[in-house]
Design an enzyme around this catalytic site. Structure first.
Site, PDB file in Angstrom:
ATOM      1  N   SER A   8      18.542 -83.089 -10.016  1.00  0.00           N
ATOM      2  CA  SER A   8      17.860 -81.835 -10.331  1.00  0.00           C
ATOM      3  C   SER A   8      18.158 -81.414 -11.763  1.00  0.00           C
ATOM      4  CB  SER A   8      18.380 -80.765  -9.371  1.00  0.00           C
ATOM      5  OG  SER A   8      17.985 -79.482  -9.796  1.00  0.00           O
ATOM      6  N   TYR A  61      25.640 -76.115  -4.695  1.00  0.00           N
ATOM      7  CA  TYR A  61      24.506 -77.040  -4.605  1.00  0.00           C
ATOM      8  C   TYR A  61      24.391 -77.858  -5.897  1.00  0.00           C
ATOM      9  CZ  TYR A  61      19.760 -78.756  -5.149  1.00  0.00           C
ATOM     10  OH  TYR A  61      18.675 -79.559  -5.424  1.00  0.00           O
ATOM     11  N   LYS A  65      24.881 -82.165  -6.838  1.00  0.00           N
ATOM     12  CA  LYS A  65      23.989 -83.072  -7.570  1.00  0.00           C
ATOM     13  C   LYS A  65      24.739 -83.686  -8.754  1.00  0.00           C
ATOM     14  CE  LYS A  65      20.426 -82.619  -4.979  1.00  0.00           C
ATOM     15  NZ  LYS A  65      20.096 -83.740  -4.078  1.00  0.00           N
ATOM     16  N   ASN A  71      16.259 -79.338   8.207  1.00  0.00           N
ATOM     17  CA  ASN A  71      15.376 -78.434   7.452  1.00  0.00           C
ATOM     18  C   ASN A  71      13.934 -78.931   7.474  1.00  0.00           C
ATOM     19  OD1 ASN A  71      15.077 -76.050   5.881  1.00  0.00           O
ATOM     20  ND2 ASN A  71      14.891 -77.297   4.027  1.00  0.00           N
ATOM     21  N   PHE A  94      12.025 -61.311 -11.059  1.00  0.00           N
ATOM     22  CA  PHE A  94      13.442 -61.167 -11.435  1.00  0.00           C
ATOM     23  C   PHE A  94      13.596 -61.036 -12.954  1.00  0.00           C
ATOM     24  CE2 PHE A  94      14.424 -63.864  -7.426  1.00  0.00           C
ATOM     25  CZ  PHE A  94      14.375 -62.738  -6.611  1.00  0.00           C
ATOM     26  N   PHE A 107      16.544 -88.600  -0.431  1.00  0.00           N
ATOM     27  CA  PHE A 107      16.210 -87.174  -0.542  1.00  0.00           C
ATOM     28  C   PHE A 107      17.139 -86.304   0.316  1.00  0.00           C
ATOM     29  CE2 PHE A 107      11.876 -89.072  -1.084  1.00  0.00           C
ATOM     30  CZ  PHE A 107      11.529 -88.491  -2.287  1.00  0.00           C
TER      31      PHE A 107
HETATM   32  P1  NAD Z   1      13.793 -80.487   2.129  1.00  0.00           P
HETATM   33  O1  NAD Z   1      14.864 -79.643   2.706  1.00  0.00           O
HETATM   34  O2  NAD Z   1      12.388 -80.203   2.496  1.00  0.00           O
HETATM   35  O3  NAD Z   1      14.090 -82.028   2.462  1.00  0.00           O
HETATM   36  C1  NAD Z   1      15.396 -82.528   2.637  1.00  0.00           C
HETATM   37  C2  NAD Z   1      15.425 -83.257   3.977  1.00  0.00           C
HETATM   38  O4  NAD Z   1      16.731 -83.788   4.194  1.00  0.00           O
HETATM   39  C3  NAD Z   1      15.120 -82.338   5.150  1.00  0.00           C
HETATM   40  O5  NAD Z   1      14.075 -82.901   5.919  1.00  0.00           O
HETATM   41  C4  NAD Z   1      16.431 -82.283   5.932  1.00  0.00           C
HETATM   42  O6  NAD Z   1      16.198 -82.158   7.320  1.00  0.00           O
HETATM   43  C5  NAD Z   1      17.067 -83.593   5.543  1.00  0.00           C
HETATM   44  N1  NAD Z   1      18.547 -83.655   5.619  1.00  0.00           N
HETATM   45  C6  NAD Z   1      19.462 -82.817   5.079  1.00  0.00           C
HETATM   46  N2  NAD Z   1      20.705 -83.266   5.330  1.00  0.00           N
HETATM   47  C7  NAD Z   1      20.571 -84.415   6.029  1.00  0.00           C
HETATM   48  C8  NAD Z   1      21.489 -85.359   6.568  1.00  0.00           C
HETATM   49  N3  NAD Z   1      22.815 -85.204   6.459  1.00  0.00           N
HETATM   50  N4  NAD Z   1      20.998 -86.436   7.227  1.00  0.00           N
HETATM   51  C9  NAD Z   1      19.657 -86.616   7.374  1.00  0.00           C
HETATM   52  N5  NAD Z   1      18.747 -85.767   6.891  1.00  0.00           N
HETATM   53  C10 NAD Z   1      19.201 -84.677   6.217  1.00  0.00           C
HETATM   54  O7  NAD Z   1      13.976 -80.473   0.550  1.00  0.00           O
HETATM   55  P2  NAD Z   1      13.055 -81.067  -0.600  1.00  0.00           P
HETATM   56  O8  NAD Z   1      12.560 -79.933  -1.399  1.00  0.00           O
HETATM   57  O9  NAD Z   1      12.118 -82.050  -0.055  1.00  0.00           O
HETATM   58  O10 NAD Z   1      14.156 -81.793  -1.472  1.00  0.00           O
HETATM   59  C11 NAD Z   1      14.435 -83.178  -1.354  1.00  0.00           C
HETATM   60  C12 NAD Z   1      15.595 -83.534  -2.282  1.00  0.00           C
HETATM   61  O11 NAD Z   1      15.241 -83.193  -3.612  1.00  0.00           O
HETATM   62  C13 NAD Z   1      16.880 -82.778  -1.978  1.00  0.00           C
HETATM   63  O12 NAD Z   1      17.961 -83.644  -2.196  1.00  0.00           O
HETATM   64  C14 NAD Z   1      16.870 -81.666  -3.003  1.00  0.00           C
HETATM   65  O13 NAD Z   1      18.167 -81.219  -3.315  1.00  0.00           O
HETATM   66  C15 NAD Z   1      16.241 -82.371  -4.194  1.00  0.00           C
HETATM   67  N6  NAD Z   1      15.617 -81.424  -5.140  1.00  0.00           N
HETATM   68  C16 NAD Z   1      14.681 -80.543  -4.680  1.00  0.00           C
HETATM   69  C17 NAD Z   1      14.116 -79.632  -5.560  1.00  0.00           C
HETATM   70  C18 NAD Z   1      13.104 -78.627  -5.067  1.00  0.00           C
HETATM   71  O14 NAD Z   1      12.856 -77.656  -5.763  1.00  0.00           O
HETATM   72  N7  NAD Z   1      12.480 -78.795  -3.921  1.00  0.00           N
HETATM   73  C19 NAD Z   1      14.487 -79.637  -6.909  1.00  0.00           C
HETATM   74  C20 NAD Z   1      15.425 -80.560  -7.343  1.00  0.00           C
HETATM   75  C21 NAD Z   1      15.990 -81.470  -6.443  1.00  0.00           C
HETATM   76  C1  UD1 Z   2      15.852 -72.910  -8.601  1.00  0.00           C
HETATM   77  C2  UD1 Z   2      17.320 -73.173  -8.403  1.00  0.00           C
HETATM   78  C3  UD1 Z   2      17.683 -74.513  -9.003  1.00  0.00           C
HETATM   79  C4  UD1 Z   2      16.802 -75.603  -8.422  1.00  0.00           C
HETATM   80  C5  UD1 Z   2      15.354 -75.257  -8.695  1.00  0.00           C
HETATM   81  C6  UD1 Z   2      14.453 -76.329  -8.149  1.00  0.00           C
HETATM   82  C7  UD1 Z   2      18.335 -70.919  -8.407  1.00  0.00           C
HETATM   83  C8  UD1 Z   2      19.216 -69.969  -9.144  1.00  0.00           C
HETATM   84  N1  UD1 Z   2      18.100 -72.105  -9.036  1.00  0.00           N
HETATM   85  O1  UD1 Z   2      15.608 -72.802  -9.968  1.00  0.00           O
HETATM   86  O2  UD1 Z   2      19.034 -74.829  -8.737  1.00  0.00           O
HETATM   87  O3  UD1 Z   2      17.097 -76.866  -9.000  1.00  0.00           O
HETATM   88  O4  UD1 Z   2      15.077 -73.990  -8.083  1.00  0.00           O
HETATM   89  O5  UD1 Z   2      13.301 -75.873  -7.597  1.00  0.00           O
HETATM   90  O6  UD1 Z   2      17.889 -70.671  -7.297  1.00  0.00           O
HETATM   91  N2  UD1 Z   2      11.534 -65.723  -9.501  1.00  0.00           N
HETATM   92  C9  UD1 Z   2      11.112 -64.434  -9.350  1.00  0.00           C
HETATM   93  N3  UD1 Z   2      11.020 -63.919  -8.092  1.00  0.00           N
HETATM   94  C10 UD1 Z   2      11.309 -64.641  -6.969  1.00  0.00           C
HETATM   95  C11 UD1 Z   2      11.731 -65.980  -7.130  1.00  0.00           C
HETATM   96  C12 UD1 Z   2      11.846 -66.490  -8.413  1.00  0.00           C
HETATM   97  O7  UD1 Z   2      10.831 -63.749 -10.333  1.00  0.00           O
HETATM   98  O8  UD1 Z   2      11.217 -64.114  -5.855  1.00  0.00           O
HETATM   99  C13 UD1 Z   2      11.602 -66.301 -10.868  1.00  0.00           C
HETATM  100  C14 UD1 Z   2      12.984 -66.798 -11.282  1.00  0.00           C
HETATM  101  O9  UD1 Z   2      13.732 -65.777 -11.871  1.00  0.00           O
HETATM  102  C15 UD1 Z   2      12.617 -67.930 -12.254  1.00  0.00           C
HETATM  103  C16 UD1 Z   2      11.293 -68.467 -11.700  1.00  0.00           C
HETATM  104  O10 UD1 Z   2      10.770 -67.430 -10.878  1.00  0.00           O
HETATM  105  O11 UD1 Z   2      12.377 -67.408 -13.532  1.00  0.00           O
HETATM  106  C17 UD1 Z   2      11.454 -69.716 -10.865  1.00  0.00           C
HETATM  107  O12 UD1 Z   2      12.432 -69.492  -9.856  1.00  0.00           O
HETATM  108  P1  UD1 Z   2      12.747 -70.568  -8.726  1.00  0.00           P
HETATM  109  O13 UD1 Z   2      11.498 -71.011  -8.086  1.00  0.00           O
HETATM  110  O14 UD1 Z   2      13.814 -70.014  -7.857  1.00  0.00           O
HETATM  111  O15 UD1 Z   2      13.286 -71.836  -9.538  1.00  0.00           O
HETATM  112  P2  UD1 Z   2      14.504 -71.940 -10.607  1.00  0.00           P
HETATM  113  O16 UD1 Z   2      15.088 -70.634 -10.910  1.00  0.00           O
HETATM  114  O17 UD1 Z   2      13.998 -72.711 -11.755  1.00  0.00           O
END
Ligand code: NAD
Ligand code: UD1
Length: 337
Positions: free
Chosen positions: A123, A148, A152, A34, A217, A79
């Site tokens: 998360s 997902y 976590k 990704n 939404f 990550f």
């Molecule tokens: P991202 O997808 O940009 O980064 C994740 C990276 O992991 C990617 O570069 C992907 O190629 C790599 N990857 C996936 N599976 C792999 C594997 N088996 N081996 C090696 N590499 C692998 O996502 P992000 O937003 O940077 O998120 C990083 C971490 O934080 C994730 O674990 C995600 O679940 C967690 N997280 C993200 C958010 C968010 O909103 N972005 C919120 C809460 C938690």
């Molecule tokens: C989402 C994930 C959550 C993850 C988190 C981290 C879902 C159901 N949950 O949460 O598991 O940990 O991201 O980033 O996907 N919204 C709109 N229109 C859109 C997109 C979102 O109105 O096109 C609203 C949603 O209803 C919410 C807010 O924007 O109220 C934020 O949404 P989003 O960015 O998807 O984050 P979370 O819902 O908090």
């Protein structure tokens, strides 16, 4: 040297920058499922040095062992994982297998090499939906609404269990709220493939003209303007929290959990308006039905992170939107340019 799994991704690249700027040597392991390797060239443009990189799947024990053989790793930030909530409902096996195997294999290889310190990307999704706000680290967890979220939740259980079995281990579980924004250079940022699931990347694609309008939404929640309220945190603040967590892990033993958020809630319409202001572009929207599984309001209690980790988020909504917009407008096609 700090091993950053998933270090080519959105949060990982920002963490590499902050770690390198804090003086750490960094090695990245990512299978690029990704992300793009180009993101690490951009890290080099910011820091003056490219992190060492291995295109390795964390689930590949032999390959991961070779990385640990070659590098003097003192701690790990983990990550790597798949993160799309909707996709996880369609492909539960892929999510459980990838995310949990990555946890197992990483821990096994760390053990084989005597590496004791780990920071894990958890998360706010692990909290169950029936808590009072703000969420604190002892709020109820479980009742996840998708695979997902369960990966976590289960990851946290695994790491807690390992710390019970080995008192020398130090594992920090960071529960992120909603990471948004980008590095101020505009060189790295979020590069979602296909239609973005999350609010901020969607809004920025509307602002740049890639999509016609946002669908909000639901506007009938019990919130000040009826739209969902979340705790958005600048990804650079989040990245800095990882540097603090790496230091914390080096100085403590056992398993510790921290929320990483700002403690402030913002609605969907607050985000739209802040983005319009930062970009000077209109963000047209229509109101649609609620998204299944969404809560009205989610925000973090931040006391524990402040007191024990010394973490306080610095950047406000305006800055998050300005930095997102700079990244989006400098890189309309993400790292593909
Ligand atoms: P991202 O997808 O940009 O980064 C994740 C990276 O992991 C990617 O570069 C992907 O190629 C790599 N990857 C996936 N599976 C792999 C594997 N088996 N081996 C090696 N590499 C692998 O996502 P992000 O937003 O940077 O998120 C990083 C971490 O934080 C994730 O674990 C995600 O679940 C967690 N997280 C993200 C958010 C968010 O909103 N972005 C919120 C809460 C938690
Ligand atoms: C989402 C994930 C959550 C993850 C988190 C981290 C879902 C159901 N949950 O949460 O598991 O940990 O991201 O980033 O996907 N919204 C709109 N229109 C859109 C997109 C979102 O109105 O096109 C609203 C949603 O209803 C919410 C807010 O924007 O109220 C934020 O949404 P989003 O960015 O998807 O984050 P979370 O819902 O908090």
């Amino acid at each position: 040297m700090i091993l950053v799994t998933g270090g080519a991704g959105f949060i990982g690249t920002h963490a590499c920058v902050e770690l390198m700027q804090a003086g750490y040597e960094v090695v990245v392991v990512d299978n690029l499922v990704n992300s793009h390797e180009k993101s690490l060239d951009r890290v080099a443009m910011i820091t003056g040095k490219r992190p060492l990189f291995f295109k390795v799947d964390v689930c590949d024990e032999k390959a991961l062992n070779q990385v640990f053989d070659q590098c003097d790793i003192e701690g790990v930030i983990h990550f790597a994982g798949l993160k799309a909530v909707g996709e996880s409902v369609q492909k539960p096996l892929e999510y459980y297998q990838n995310n949990l195997d990555a946890d197992f294999v990483l821990c096994k290889v760390m053990k084989a090499h005597g590496v004791k310190n780990l920071v894990f990307s958890s998360s706010a999704t692990v909290y169950s939906g029936d808590n009072e706000m703000p969420l604190n680290e002892s709020s109820k967890t479980g009742n996840c609404t998708n695979p997902y979220g369960w990966t976590k939740y289960m990851g946290e259980q695994i790491f807690k269990g390992l710390c019970v079995a080995d008192p020398e281990l130090s594992i920090v579980l960071l529960r992120y709220f909603n990471p948004v924004g980008a590095h101020e250079s505009g060189l790295i940022g979020e590069d979602p493939q296909g239609i973005p699931n999350n609010l901020m990347p969607y809004v920025s694609q509307v602002a740049i003209g890639k999509r016609d309008h946002l669908t909000v939404f639901g506007d009938d929640y019990d919130t000040p303007d009826g739209t969902g309220v979340r705790d958005y945190i600048h990804v650079v603040d989040l990245a800095k929290a990882h540097v603090l967590a790496v230091r914390y892990a080096a100085e403590h033993k056992g398993c510790e959990i921290f929320n990483i958020g700002t403690g402030n809630g913002s609605s969907v319409l607050d985000m739209v308006h802040a983005f319009e202001k930062a970009s000077g572009k209109k963000v047209p929207y229509v109101v649609g039905p609620r998204r299944a599984g969404d809560l009205a309001t989610v925000y973090a209690g931040t006391e524990k992170a402040r007191k024990e980790l010394g973490f306080v988020a610095q950047y406000d909504l305006e800055r998050m939107c300005a930095d997102s917009w700079r990244w989006q407008s400098m890189n309309p096609n993400g790292f593909e340019n």
